[in-house]
Write a protein that holds these residues in place. Sequence first.
Motif, PDB file in Angstrom:
ATOM      1  N   VAL A 140     -16.851  31.343 -38.733  1.00 54.19           N
ATOM      2  CA  VAL A 140     -15.908  31.942 -39.319  1.00 54.19           C
ATOM      3  C   VAL A 140     -16.197  33.442 -39.292  1.00 54.19           C
ATOM      4  CG1 VAL A 140     -14.438  32.495 -41.217  1.00 54.19           C
ATOM      5  CG2 VAL A 140     -14.952  30.123 -40.800  1.00 54.19           C
ATOM      6  N   VAL A 141     -15.360  34.427 -38.576  1.00 53.87           N
ATOM      7  CA  VAL A 141     -15.834  35.880 -38.492  1.00 53.87           C
ATOM      8  C   VAL A 141     -15.434  36.517 -39.793  1.00 53.87           C
ATOM      9  CG1 VAL A 141     -15.528  38.029 -37.046  1.00 53.87           C
ATOM     10  CG2 VAL A 141     -15.931  35.625 -35.908  1.00 53.87           C
ATOM     11  N   PRO A 142     -15.967  37.022 -40.614  1.00 51.14           N
ATOM     12  CA  PRO A 142     -15.266  37.860 -41.581  1.00 51.14           C
ATOM     13  C   PRO A 142     -14.408  39.234 -41.189  1.00 51.14           C
ATOM     14  CG  PRO A 142     -17.689  38.275 -41.495  1.00 51.14           C
ATOM     15  CD  PRO A 142     -17.345  37.420 -40.400  1.00 51.14           C
ATOM     16  N   GLY A 143     -13.292  39.240 -41.920  1.00 56.44           N
ATOM     17  CA  GLY A 143     -12.532  40.256 -41.550  1.00 56.44           C
ATOM     18  C   GLY A 143     -11.557  40.223 -40.507  1.00 56.44           C
ATOM     19  N   GLY A 144     -11.413  38.675 -39.982  1.00 56.04           N
ATOM     20  CA  GLY A 144     -10.729  38.712 -39.105  1.00 56.04           C
ATOM     21  C   GLY A 144      -9.206  38.463 -39.380  1.00 56.04           C
TER      22      GLY A 144
END
Length: 322
Positions: A123-127
């Motif tokens: 999971v990419v934070p801020g996506g």
Amino acid sequence: MQILITHGTLARTRVLHFNRWQMAAMLISLVAVLTLLSGTVYHFVFLKAAREGWPVVSQIVRLVVRDEFAQRDRFMRENLDAMAQKVGEMQAKLVKLEAMGDRVSGLAGVKSDELRDAPKPKVVPGGAQGGPYIPPQAVTLEQLRSIVDTLDETADQNADLFTLVESRLMESRLQSLMVPSTAPVAGPIGSGFGFRPDPFTGRSALHMGLDFPADVGTPIVAAAGGVVQLTETHPAYGQMAEIDHGNGLVTRYAHASKLLVRTGDIVKRGQLIAHVGNTGRSTGPHLHFEVLVDGVPQNPARFLAGGSAALAAAEKAGRNRP
């Protein structure tokens, strides 16, 4: 019914006539008004008195609602006890399923830790995010009970499925353990299965097994698990032992210097059963190894190939049985 109304000053009397339907309607109306009035008084007076702690009214309200609260508490406790018992049974079944899953994965050759530690998506934070908004919904006691019953039934079905799979895997493993796919002596093969010049006469003759040349005293192990069906000293085979692996499958170990098993012994794959020798009709120390199906010699090299090749050879030999 008649109602007489008399006024004292004028001495006049008025007569009101009511039939039974009118009286019933008036009675019903009176009951409805009293019910509404009592509800209003209870809501605005007694509840407020109970919340604010009025000296007398609050005690009266507590006496009135004490039994109701006690019944509710008893009902909730009984349901919570039943749910706790059900959850405990579910936990026991899940522990049983986990243990059975470990056994099944072990039989299948898969580590259970690898299945539990499956890679998760990164999971990419801020996506960017999105999707419809679905707020959580409160679950009633009946719905919760239905969910637990469904989970219980699913756990039972999965347990039965795991038991069936474990049984099939165990059968397959036992079958593979009973197939002679382990070399009885560590070392090269000196003479193969088939026709060859006889070492004593020089004439062409059928060699019904494999020869493993080795020094006297070299360990001889069982090629598979089974029951020792024969130990004897034979004029041609010398000191020999035969192991029955079931379904007509037998292995023979000949020319031994010493036998370490007796007829009727149960042996495991790789168990030490004898030592290499030079007994019987032999030109030097070696092990003569045979595989027979219903007394018919088979090429041991197909079985010693191991794995699926050994199983295929055993199945093919079994299909050729009369």
